[in-house]
Structure formats: C-alpha cells, structure tokens
Design a protein around this motif. Structure first.
Motif, PDB file in Angstrom:
ATOM      1  N   GLU A 134       0.825  -1.204   0.000  1.00  0.00           N
ATOM      2  CA  GLU A 134       0.000   0.000   0.000  1.00  0.00           C
ATOM      3  C   GLU A 134       0.863   1.260   0.000  1.00  0.00           C
ATOM      4  O   GLU A 134       0.545   2.235  -0.674  1.00  0.00           O
ATOM      5  CB  GLU A 134      -0.936   0.004   1.224  1.00  0.00           C
ATOM      6  CG  GLU A 134      -2.025  -1.033   1.149  1.00  0.00           C
ATOM      7  CD  GLU A 134      -2.895  -0.869  -0.090  1.00  0.00           C
ATOM      8  OE1 GLU A 134      -3.234   0.283  -0.445  1.00  0.00           O
ATOM      9  OE2 GLU A 134      -3.236  -1.894  -0.702  1.00  0.00           O
ATOM     10  N   ASN A 135       1.978   1.233   0.745  1.00  0.00           N
ATOM     11  CA  ASN A 135       2.894   2.387   0.745  1.00  0.00           C
ATOM     12  C   ASN A 135       3.472   2.612  -0.643  1.00  0.00           C
ATOM     13  O   ASN A 135       3.602   3.758  -1.097  1.00  0.00           O
ATOM     14  CB  ASN A 135       4.019   2.180   1.765  1.00  0.00           C
ATOM     15  CG  ASN A 135       3.503   2.205   3.193  1.00  0.00           C
ATOM     16  OD1 ASN A 135       2.430   2.737   3.458  1.00  0.00           O
ATOM     17  ND2 ASN A 135       4.263   1.623   4.097  1.00  0.00           N
ATOM     18  N   THR A 136       3.837   1.544  -1.322  1.00  0.00           N
ATOM     19  CA  THR A 136       4.395   1.654  -2.670  1.00  0.00           C
ATOM     20  C   THR A 136       3.356   2.227  -3.629  1.00  0.00           C
ATOM     21  O   THR A 136       3.674   3.097  -4.454  1.00  0.00           O
ATOM     22  CB  THR A 136       4.875   0.273  -3.155  1.00  0.00           C
ATOM     23  OG1 THR A 136       5.829  -0.240  -2.224  1.00  0.00           O
ATOM     24  CG2 THR A 136       5.500   0.346  -4.527  1.00  0.00           C
ATOM     25  N   ARG A 137       2.120   1.758  -3.524  1.00  0.00           N
ATOM     26  CA  ARG A 137       1.067   2.273  -4.400  1.00  0.00           C
ATOM     27  C   ARG A 137       0.830   3.767  -4.151  1.00  0.00           C
ATOM     28  O   ARG A 137       0.649   4.536  -5.096  1.00  0.00           O
ATOM     29  CB  ARG A 137      -0.224   1.497  -4.179  1.00  0.00           C
ATOM     30  CG  ARG A 137      -0.200   0.121  -4.775  1.00  0.00           C
ATOM     31  CD  ARG A 137      -1.500  -0.594  -4.566  1.00  0.00           C
ATOM     32  NE  ARG A 137      -1.448  -1.940  -5.136  1.00  0.00           N
ATOM     33  CZ  ARG A 137      -2.290  -2.896  -4.824  1.00  0.00           C
ATOM     34  NH1 ARG A 137      -3.258  -2.681  -3.971  1.00  0.00           N
ATOM     35  NH2 ARG A 137      -2.166  -4.083  -5.376  1.00  0.00           N
ATOM     36  N   ALA A 138       0.819   4.173  -2.865  1.00  0.00           N
ATOM     37  CA  ALA A 138       0.611   5.588  -2.540  1.00  0.00           C
ATOM     38  C   ALA A 138       1.746   6.446  -3.099  1.00  0.00           C
ATOM     39  O   ALA A 138       1.521   7.537  -3.635  1.00  0.00           O
ATOM     40  CB  ALA A 138       0.498   5.761  -1.026  1.00  0.00           C
ATOM     41  N   LYS A 139       3.002   5.941  -2.984  1.00  0.00           N
ATOM     42  CA  LYS A 139       4.154   6.691  -3.513  1.00  0.00           C
ATOM     43  C   LYS A 139       4.043   6.823  -5.032  1.00  0.00           C
ATOM     44  O   LYS A 139       4.308   7.889  -5.585  1.00  0.00           O
ATOM     45  CB  LYS A 139       5.451   5.984  -3.142  1.00  0.00           C
ATOM     46  CG  LYS A 139       6.691   6.724  -3.592  1.00  0.00           C
ATOM     47  CD  LYS A 139       7.926   5.945  -3.185  1.00  0.00           C
ATOM     48  CE  LYS A 139       9.192   6.637  -3.579  1.00  0.00           C
ATOM     49  NZ  LYS A 139       9.385   6.822  -4.983  1.00  0.00           N
ATOM     50  N   ARG A 140       3.631   5.773  -5.699  1.00  0.00           N
ATOM     51  CA  ARG A 140       3.475   5.846  -7.163  1.00  0.00           C
ATOM     52  C   ARG A 140       2.380   6.850  -7.548  1.00  0.00           C
ATOM     53  O   ARG A 140       2.517   7.573  -8.526  1.00  0.00           O
ATOM     54  CB  ARG A 140       3.160   4.461  -7.728  1.00  0.00           C
ATOM     55  CG  ARG A 140       4.361   3.551  -7.728  1.00  0.00           C
ATOM     56  CD  ARG A 140       4.054   2.228  -8.361  1.00  0.00           C
ATOM     57  NE  ARG A 140       5.206   1.352  -8.320  1.00  0.00           N
ATOM     58  CZ  ARG A 140       5.172   0.063  -8.592  1.00  0.00           C
ATOM     59  NH1 ARG A 140       4.045  -0.495  -8.943  1.00  0.00           N
ATOM     60  NH2 ARG A 140       6.267  -0.657  -8.517  1.00  0.00           N
ATOM     61  N   ARG A 141       1.283   6.858  -6.770  1.00  0.00           N
ATOM     62  CA  ARG A 141       0.224   7.836  -7.054  1.00  0.00           C
ATOM     63  C   ARG A 141       0.729   9.262  -6.882  1.00  0.00           C
ATOM     64  O   ARG A 141       0.442  10.141  -7.699  1.00  0.00           O
ATOM     65  CB  ARG A 141      -0.977   7.592  -6.133  1.00  0.00           C
ATOM     66  CG  ARG A 141      -1.904   6.511  -6.656  1.00  0.00           C
ATOM     67  CD  ARG A 141      -3.182   6.441  -5.844  1.00  0.00           C
ATOM     68  NE  ARG A 141      -3.284   5.085  -5.336  1.00  0.00           N
ATOM     69  CZ  ARG A 141      -3.234   4.725  -4.065  1.00  0.00           C
ATOM     70  NH1 ARG A 141      -3.126   5.597  -3.109  1.00  0.00           N
ATOM     71  NH2 ARG A 141      -3.328   3.464  -3.736  1.00  0.00           N
ATOM     72  N   ARG A 142       1.518   9.527  -5.807  1.00  0.00           N
ATOM     73  CA  ARG A 142       2.080  10.866  -5.588  1.00  0.00           C
ATOM     74  C   ARG A 142       3.020  11.250  -6.721  1.00  0.00           C
ATOM     75  O   ARG A 142       2.981  12.371  -7.234  1.00  0.00           O
ATOM     76  CB  ARG A 142       2.831  10.921  -4.248  1.00  0.00           C
ATOM     77  CG  ARG A 142       1.927  10.982  -3.039  1.00  0.00           C
ATOM     78  CD  ARG A 142       2.714  11.300  -1.772  1.00  0.00           C
ATOM     79  NE  ARG A 142       3.831  10.405  -1.524  1.00  0.00           N
ATOM     80  CZ  ARG A 142       3.765   9.282  -0.802  1.00  0.00           C
ATOM     81  NH1 ARG A 142       2.621   8.913  -0.270  1.00  0.00           N
ATOM     82  NH2 ARG A 142       4.832   8.542  -0.618  1.00  0.00           N
ATOM     83  N   ASP A 143       3.874  10.311  -7.134  1.00  0.00           N
ATOM     84  CA  ASP A 143       4.805  10.589  -8.232  1.00  0.00           C
ATOM     85  C   ASP A 143       4.046  10.881  -9.525  1.00  0.00           C
ATOM     86  O   ASP A 143       4.404  11.783 -10.289  1.00  0.00           O
ATOM     87  CB  ASP A 143       5.754   9.405  -8.445  1.00  0.00           C
ATOM     88  CG  ASP A 143       6.747   9.229  -7.301  1.00  0.00           C
ATOM     89  OD1 ASP A 143       6.865  10.163  -6.471  1.00  0.00           O
ATOM     90  OD2 ASP A 143       7.386   8.148  -7.234  1.00  0.00           O
ATOM     91  N   ALA A 144       2.965  10.130  -9.771  1.00  0.00           N
ATOM     92  CA  ALA A 144       2.184  10.346 -10.990  1.00  0.00           C
ATOM     93  C   ALA A 144       1.510  11.715 -10.951  1.00  0.00           C
ATOM     94  O   ALA A 144       1.478  12.427 -11.965  1.00  0.00           O
ATOM     95  CB  ALA A 144       1.141   9.235 -11.144  1.00  0.00           C
TER      96      ALA A 144
END
Length: 178
Positions: A134-144
């Motif tokens: 979930e942390n990885t998904r949130a980081k990817r969303r922020r980067d996007a």
C-alpha cells in the motif's frame, strides 16, 4: 468356457473382476504351464471374458465367504519383530561405520554461500509486509500526480510562449524544460 484348438485360444469367465485382472496378469505363465502339462494343447492366448452375473453354482456357493464380519481377537501385527541376528548385524555395522569428518574450509564455503543467497533473496524481495504494498502504491500515485502537474505547467508555458510569439513579442532564448 471353452477352448478353440484351431486358434489356440482359451476362453475363461472369472467370478469377479479381481480374478479377471489376476488372470490377465498371469496369462503368460498360465499358457506356458498349460502347454507343458497337456501335450499337444498348443494354447497361444488366454481370453478373459467379463465376469458372469449373478447365479452361483454349487461349487461357488460352497466357497462363498461368511457374510458376517469378523473382529480380530487380539492386536494386529503387520510385521514380525526383528530377530536377534538382525539387531547384532545392525550393531556391528554401526560400530564399524566411519564417523563423518567435515572439512572446515568446506563448512565455511557453505556458510558463505548460504549467507550470500539469503542476502540476494532479501534484496530481491525486500519486505513481505502487506502494508509496504500500500505504501508503494501511494508513492506511485504521488509521483504520478507530481509528473502530471509538471506536464501541465510546461504545456501552459509553451502555449503562453506561442501566443506571445504570434503577437510579435520575442520569446526568451534560454527557456527551460522540465
């Protein structure tokens, strides 16, 4: 059921499918035994037919087992206990068996290899914790979102530059790109 002397085929009807299977498995031995016992029989094949349904004749009725189940009288032993000779031979073998000597350099190499493989595994699969997904998904969303915002700023700047160039204003030569 019958024997055809011209083809050398013996037709047999077993009492049950199990007997039929046993006959099929032992057919070569039965053919050889029949040919050696009966001179001139010239039996070549054993044809096992399907089991005969239902009627039991006098020979099969007498051989039928008792339908009532029997209970064992004492404990059931699946194997006989090992003899004294077996125990003596086993003790002699264990007494003469050489001890295993491990070379310390080989043990160190095994330990180093095991450590290296565990380190590679840890790097390949860093954290099996489900929260990290979930942390990885949130980081990817922020980067996007950050990349999307940067692309919008650049597009607006380029559009503004094209509009000012069309109006006769010179665009700066040192424009920056993201």
């Amino acid at each position: 059921m019958g024997f055809d002397a011209d083809t050398g085929r013996l037709d047999v009807t077993p009492e049950s499918p199990a007997y039929g299977t046993k006959l099929r498995w032992s057919a070569p031995k039965l053919i050889e035994a029949a040919n050696t016992t009966v001179r001139g029989a010239n039996m070549r094949t054993l044809n096992v037919l399907s089991p005969a349904p239902g009627k039991a004749g006098p020979a099969t009725a007498a051989a039928a087992p008792d339908p009532r189940p029997t209970m064992p009288v004492g404990p059931v032993h699946t194997r006989a206990p090992a003899s004294d000779g077996y125990h003596q031979a086993l003790a002699a073998h264990q007494a003469t068996r050489p001890e295993r000597h491990v070379d310390p350099t080989i043990a160190q190499a095994i330990e180093a290899q095991t450590h290296a493989l565990r380190e590679l595994s840890r790097r390949a699969f860093p954290d099996p914790d489900p929260d990290s997904i979930e942390n990885t998904r949130a980081k990817r969303r922020r980067d996007a979102k950050a990349t999307h915002a940067q692309a919008l700023r650049r597009a607006r700047a380029e559009r503004a530059q094209r509009g000012s160039t069309a109006a006769g204003v010179q665009a700066p030569s040192d424009r920056r790109t993201a």
